[in-house]
Write a protein that holds these residues in place. Structure first.
Motif, PDB file in Angstrom:
ATOM      1  N   VAL A   1       3.159   3.638 -14.664  1.00  0.00           N
ATOM      2  CA  VAL A   1       3.001   2.967 -14.484  1.00  0.00           C
ATOM      3  C   VAL A   1       1.528   2.748 -12.826  1.00  0.00           C
ATOM      4  CG1 VAL A   1       3.804   0.986 -15.745  1.00  0.00           C
ATOM      5  CG2 VAL A   1       4.088   0.618 -13.321  1.00  0.00           C
ATOM      6  N   GLN A   2       1.626   3.490 -11.799  1.00  0.00           N
ATOM      7  CA  GLN A   2       1.246   3.236 -11.201  1.00  0.00           C
ATOM      8  C   GLN A   2      -0.094   3.800 -11.247  1.00  0.00           C
ATOM      9  OE1 GLN A   2       2.586   5.853  -7.436  1.00  0.00           O
ATOM     10  NE2 GLN A   2       0.816   5.933  -6.815  1.00  0.00           N
ATOM     11  N   PRO A   3      -1.183   3.202 -10.697  1.00  0.00           N
ATOM     12  CA  PRO A   3      -2.492   3.495 -10.741  1.00  0.00           C
ATOM     13  C   PRO A   3      -2.512   4.361 -10.026  1.00  0.00           C
ATOM     14  CG  PRO A   3      -2.558   0.709 -10.235  1.00  0.00           C
ATOM     15  CD  PRO A   3      -1.583   1.459 -10.077  1.00  0.00           C
ATOM     16  N   LYS A   4      -3.767   5.376 -10.226  1.00  0.00           N
ATOM     17  CA  LYS A   4      -4.290   6.742  -9.698  1.00  0.00           C
ATOM     18  C   LYS A   4      -4.672   6.807  -8.279  1.00  0.00           C
ATOM     19  CE  LYS A   4      -5.761   9.671 -13.583  1.00  0.00           C
ATOM     20  NZ  LYS A   4      -6.300  10.272 -14.387  1.00  0.00           N
ATOM     21  N   GLN A   5      -5.149   6.100  -8.135  1.00  0.00           N
ATOM     22  CA  GLN A   5      -5.969   4.973  -6.100  1.00  0.00           C
ATOM     23  C   GLN A   5      -4.325   4.694  -6.174  1.00  0.00           C
ATOM     24  OE1 GLN A   5      -8.351   7.117  -5.421  1.00  0.00           O
ATOM     25  NE2 GLN A   5      -8.504   7.870  -7.190  1.00  0.00           N
ATOM     26  N   ALA A   6      -3.095   3.793  -6.127  1.00  0.00           N
ATOM     27  CA  ALA A   6      -2.825   2.909  -5.386  1.00  0.00           C
ATOM     28  C   ALA A   6      -2.322   3.584  -4.337  1.00  0.00           C
ATOM     29  CB  ALA A   6      -1.214   3.287  -6.180  1.00  0.00           C
TER      30      ALA A   6
ATOM     31  N   VAL B   1       0.948  -1.049   0.186  1.00  0.00           N
ATOM     32  CA  VAL B   1      -0.686   0.154   0.073  1.00  0.00           C
ATOM     33  C   VAL B   1       0.926   1.636   0.453  1.00  0.00           C
ATOM     34  CG1 VAL B   1      -1.996  -0.856   1.687  1.00  0.00           C
ATOM     35  CG2 VAL B   1       0.072  -0.237   2.319  1.00  0.00           C
ATOM     36  N   TYR B   2       2.333   0.998  -0.684  1.00  0.00           N
ATOM     37  CA  TYR B   2       2.801   1.857  -0.615  1.00  0.00           C
ATOM     38  C   TYR B   2       3.973   2.693  -2.022  1.00  0.00           C
ATOM     39  CZ  TYR B   2       6.977   4.688   1.708  1.00  0.00           C
ATOM     40  OH  TYR B   2       8.306   5.256   1.693  1.00  0.00           O
ATOM     41  N   ALA B   3       2.427   2.686  -2.334  1.00  0.00           N
ATOM     42  CA  ALA B   3       2.795   4.238  -3.542  1.00  0.00           C
ATOM     43  C   ALA B   3       3.747   4.635  -3.805  1.00  0.00           C
ATOM     44  CB  ALA B   3       1.934   3.961  -4.713  1.00  0.00           C
ATOM     45  N   PRO B   4       5.016   4.659  -5.147  1.00  0.00           N
ATOM     46  CA  PRO B   4       5.650   4.035  -6.313  1.00  0.00           C
ATOM     47  C   PRO B   4       5.269   2.855  -5.503  1.00  0.00           C
ATOM     48  CG  PRO B   4       6.482   6.040  -6.158  1.00  0.00           C
ATOM     49  CD  PRO B   4       5.944   5.876  -4.946  1.00  0.00           C
ATOM     50  N   TYR B   5       6.285   2.949  -4.160  1.00  0.00           N
ATOM     51  CA  TYR B   5       7.467   1.687  -3.897  1.00  0.00           C
ATOM     52  C   TYR B   5       6.587   0.054  -4.055  1.00  0.00           C
ATOM     53  CZ  TYR B   5      10.749   4.507  -1.470  1.00  0.00           C
ATOM     54  OH  TYR B   5      11.613   5.591  -1.505  1.00  0.00           O
ATOM     55  N   ASN B   6       5.540   0.028  -3.588  1.00  0.00           N
ATOM     56  CA  ASN B   6       4.856  -1.192  -4.034  1.00  0.00           C
ATOM     57  C   ASN B   6       3.327  -0.287  -3.598  1.00  0.00           C
ATOM     58  OD1 ASN B   6       3.680  -1.440  -1.116  1.00  0.00           O
ATOM     59  ND2 ASN B   6       6.488  -1.354  -1.082  1.00  0.00           N
ATOM     60  N   TRP B   7       2.600  -1.062  -4.223  1.00  0.00           N
ATOM     61  CA  TRP B   7       0.786  -1.584  -4.227  1.00  0.00           C
ATOM     62  C   TRP B   7       0.087  -2.200  -4.770  1.00  0.00           C
ATOM     63  CZ3 TRP B   7       3.499   1.327  -8.238  1.00  0.00           C
ATOM     64  CH2 TRP B   7       3.464   0.805  -9.425  1.00  0.00           C
ATOM     65  N   THR B   8      -1.304  -2.359  -4.313  1.00  0.00           N
ATOM     66  CA  THR B   8      -2.774  -3.767  -4.581  1.00  0.00           C
ATOM     67  C   THR B   8      -2.626  -3.237  -5.664  1.00  0.00           C
ATOM     68  OG1 THR B   8      -2.143  -4.558  -2.163  1.00  0.00           O
ATOM     69  CG2 THR B   8      -3.460  -5.174  -3.932  1.00  0.00           C
ATOM     70  N   GLN B   9      -3.492  -4.189  -7.076  1.00  0.00           N
ATOM     71  CA  GLN B   9      -4.294  -3.893  -8.156  1.00  0.00           C
ATOM     72  C   GLN B   9      -4.964  -5.526  -7.928  1.00  0.00           C
ATOM     73  OE1 GLN B   9      -0.602  -3.067 -10.578  1.00  0.00           O
ATOM     74  NE2 GLN B   9      -1.079  -4.676 -12.231  1.00  0.00           N
ATOM     75  N   THR B  10      -5.740  -5.334  -8.672  1.00  0.00           N
ATOM     76  CA  THR B  10      -6.755  -6.036  -9.298  1.00  0.00           C
ATOM     77  C   THR B  10      -6.110  -7.708 -10.039  1.00  0.00           C
ATOM     78  OG1 THR B  10      -8.337  -4.698 -10.779  1.00  0.00           O
ATOM     79  CG2 THR B  10      -8.716  -5.061  -8.172  1.00  0.00           C
TER      80      THR B  10
END
Length: 289
Positions: free
Chosen positions: A284-289, A46-55
């Motif tokens: 490439v980070q989603p806007k809501q990441a 949950v720490y964009a842009p280091y890391n995030w969750t997507q579907t």
């Protein structure tokens, strides 16, 4: 579902701590912990842009093993994939709360943590660090229509309400340097920190440049306050600055084999390589990441 998984992970971690008496022994000489061919890497996701969750698995995202149907992506994923490819390992991603990352390494629950961790002296007493795998800059974020948007120095932030993520150098070392700032309770996560700013709970937050760049993409009404290279920047000793700008990959204390295997990959990369990969993550980070 996410809350349930977090509880399960916390229970597993507590049992591991109990079984090990809270302080496990170093791994056997020559052991990496990756003898099964799978590198288990933990991060918040949950720490964009280091890391995030997507579907989905778009843009090279990989499944999160303890969150079925969810995928992790970001700079940390990109770096973990490079490390695994170079060493012939498979990659497993585990989602874990920030405060559970170091204990998870200590108990052997994870092989490594790749999660935007600063290589601080305090953390280095608990884990060993490979890297750095990124060099960060400390910045602040505010709203574009804020009276603080024109700040040229941290001294210009006096009187503003502020926060940062819990257990980070942003909250513990940077915010206290802003004389006259009204420090609020720490946010549990980076997204919570940004939401405090977006909703007007605070006037500005402190973070690092990649997180700020990702935030501006998600929240176009935010602006970055970068004081680096000026007298109005956050001040650290040479040792503190090295700790604060160096982002590392943590492994179990004494796990020299795994540390060296990771360093053998990172040592071939330059600061420009890191910055280019981070730019790719931001793109490439989603806007809501």
């Amino acid at each position: 579902m996410k809350r349930t998984l977090s509880v399960i992970l916390a229970l597993v971690l507590m049992l591991a701590l109990t079984a090990c008496g809270g302080n496990s022994d170093a791994p056997a000489a020559g052991a990496t912990g990756v003898e099964d061919g799978v590198l288990t890497v933990a991060m918040e996701c949950v720490y964009a842009p280091y890391n995030w969750t997507q579907t989905d698995d778009s843009n090279g995202a990989v499944p999160i093993s303890n969150n079925p149907g969810a995928y992790a992506n970001g700079y940390d994923i990109m770096m973990a994939k490079k490390i695994c490819e170079a060493n012939g390992w498979e990659l497993e991603i585990v989602q874990s709360d920030w405060d559970s990352l170091v204990p998870g390494i200590q108990t052997g629950l994870f092989d490594a943590v790749i999660a935007g961790q600063s290589m601080t002296a305090q953390r280095s007493e608990q884990v060993d660090f490979a890297g750095p795998y990124f060099y960060a800059t400390m910045v602040c974020l505010t709203k574009a229509d804020s009276p603080f948007a024109s700040a040229k120095s941290i001294s210009d932030l006096a009187g503003g309400k502020c926060t940062a993520q819990i257990s980070t150098i942003w909250y513990d070392q940077c915010l206290p340097q802003i004389e006259g700032a009204i420090k609020q309770s720490a946010a549990e996560t980076a997204p919570a920190m940004l939401m405090n700013l977006e909703t007007g709970m605070v006037d500005f937050v402190c973070t690092d440049m990649p997180t700020a760049q990702g935030a501006v993409k998600a929240y176009p009404d935010m602006v970055i306050l970068d004081f680096s290279g000026t007298e109005g920047d956050f001040q650290f000793s040479e040792q503190e600055r090295a700790e604060n700008v160096n982002i590392g990959i943590s492994v179990r204390k004494g796990n020299t084999e795994l540390k060296n295997a990771i360093d053998s990959v990172l040592s071939t990369m330059t600061a420009d390589d890191f910055n280019n990969l981070m730019a790719e993550a931001v793109s490439v980070q989603p806007k809501q990441a």
